[in-house]
Write an enzyme that holds these catalytic residues in place. Structure first.
Site, short mmCIF file in Angstrom:
data_model
loop_
_atom_site.label_atom_id
_atom_site.label_comp_id
_atom_site.label_asym_id
_atom_site.label_seq_id
_atom_site.Cartn_x
_atom_site.Cartn_y
_atom_site.Cartn_z
N VAL A 38 46.68 37.17 40.61
CA VAL A 38 47.88 37.87 41.15
C VAL A 38 47.88 38.81 40.30
O VAL A 38 49.29 37.99 39.44
CB VAL A 38 48.81 37.50 42.11
CG1 VAL A 38 49.32 38.26 42.65
CG2 VAL A 38 47.89 36.81 43.40
N LYS A 39 48.07 39.92 40.22
CA LYS A 39 48.40 40.88 38.89
C LYS A 39 49.90 41.86 39.45
O LYS A 39 49.28 42.22 40.69
CB LYS A 39 46.87 42.12 38.92
CG LYS A 39 47.30 42.27 37.26
CD LYS A 39 45.81 42.66 36.90
CE LYS A 39 46.17 43.32 35.77
NZ LYS A 39 44.73 44.44 35.99
N VAL A 40 50.78 41.60 38.47
CA VAL A 40 51.78 41.87 38.93
C VAL A 40 52.46 43.37 38.06
O VAL A 40 52.42 43.08 36.71
CB VAL A 40 53.23 41.42 40.26
CG1 VAL A 40 52.16 41.02 41.28
CG2 VAL A 40 53.18 40.94 39.09
#
Ligand code: E4P
Length: 214
Positions: free
Chosen positions: A82-84
Site C-alpha cells: 500500500v502506497k501512501v
C-alpha cells in the site's frame, strides 16, 4: 538492485516480465488515469503476472480514508504494497498498516527527514523522487545517498526505492549509491540493454560471416 517497472500498462509489464528481470511494479494515480481502467481490476491483473511487490497508491489524504482504501487494496493479492504519501497522515497510516502486517511504500519523498520518520514507523519502502528534484534545479541523487547513509547508520530495514527515473545515467548512479530498488519507466528499461556499438558490432559480425560462408 531490484528492478521494478513504473507503469500501470499491462502490456509493458508483460514484456519486461518476459525478459526475466522484473522484481516488482509501482503504480500511481496518474499512471492509472492514463490507462483509463478500474484501479482494483488492473491491480488484480498485474498481480496475476508479477509475484513480487506491486505498489497500489491510495487517493485519500486523511488517515481514516487511507486506512479504508489501503485495507481494500491489500485484499486484492498478498503481494500488494500500500502506497501512501510522505505526509503526517501518511506517517500515521504507515505505522497502523505496519501494525496490521500490511506492507507500505511511502511515496513523494523529497527530503531525508521524511525518510527517517517513515523508517521509524516501519515503512517497507521509501520512494525518493530524484527526477522531480532535478527538475527544480536540485540534485536528486544527493537524497539517495542521504537515505542510504541514514538507514545504514541505524540499521533500518526500509528499502530505498529510487523513483522518478528519467534516464539510464540515473540508474547507474543509483546502483553505485546502493539504492535497494529502482522503479523505471518502460522506455528507460529498453534503453538499459541498448548500445549503438552492440548494434553495429553485431551487424558487422553477421555480414563478415555471410561474406565468407554465404
Ligand atoms: C513512483 O512510484 C512514481 O510512480 C514515479 O516514479 C513518478 O515518476 P515521475 O516523476 O516521472 O512521474
Amino acid at each position: 538492485m531490484d528492478l521494478y517497472i513504473d507503469t500501470a500498462n499491462l502490456d509493458e509489464i508483460k514484456q519486461v516480465h518476459a525478459m526475466g528481470v522484473l522484481d516488482g511494479v509501482t503504480t500511481n494515480p496518474s499512471l492509472i488515469a492514463k490507462e483509463g481502467v478500474d484501479y482494483g481490476k488492473r491491480l488484480s491483473d498485474v498481480c496475476k503476472v508479477v509475484s513480487g511487490p506491486v505498489s497500489a497508491e491510495v487517493v485519500a489524504t486523511d488517515f481514516e480514508g487511507m486506512m479504508k482504501e489501503g485495507r481494500e487494496r491489500a485484499k486484492i493479492a498478498p503481494n500488494i504494497v500500500v502506497k501512501v504519501p510522505c505526509t503526517v497522515e501518511g506517517l500515521r497510516a504507515c505505522k497502523a498498516f505496519t501494525d496490521e502486517g500490511i506492507k507500505t511504500n511511502l511515496t513523494l519523498c523529497f527530503q531525508p527527514l521524511q525518510g527517517l520518520l517513515v523508517a521509524k514507523a516501519g515503512a517497507f519502502i521509501i520512494s525518493p523522487f530524484i527526477g522531480r528534484l532535478d527538475d527544480v534545479g536540485e540534485d536528486g541523487m544527493i537524497l539517495i545517498h542521504q537515505l542510504r547513509q541514514i538507514y545504514d547508520n541505524y540499521g533500518f530495514k526500509t528499502k530505498v526505492l529510487a523513483a522518478s527515473i528519467r534516464h539510464p545515467k540515473h540508474l547507474v548512479e543509483c546502483a553505485m549509491a546502493g539504492a535497494d530498488i529502482a522503479t523505471v519507466p518502460f522506455s528507460v528499461i529498453k534503453q538499459m540493454m541498448s548500445h549503438p556499438l552492440t548494434d553495429t558490432g553485431l551487424a558487422k559480425f553477421l555480414s563478415d560471416y555471410k561474406k565468407a560462408f554465404g
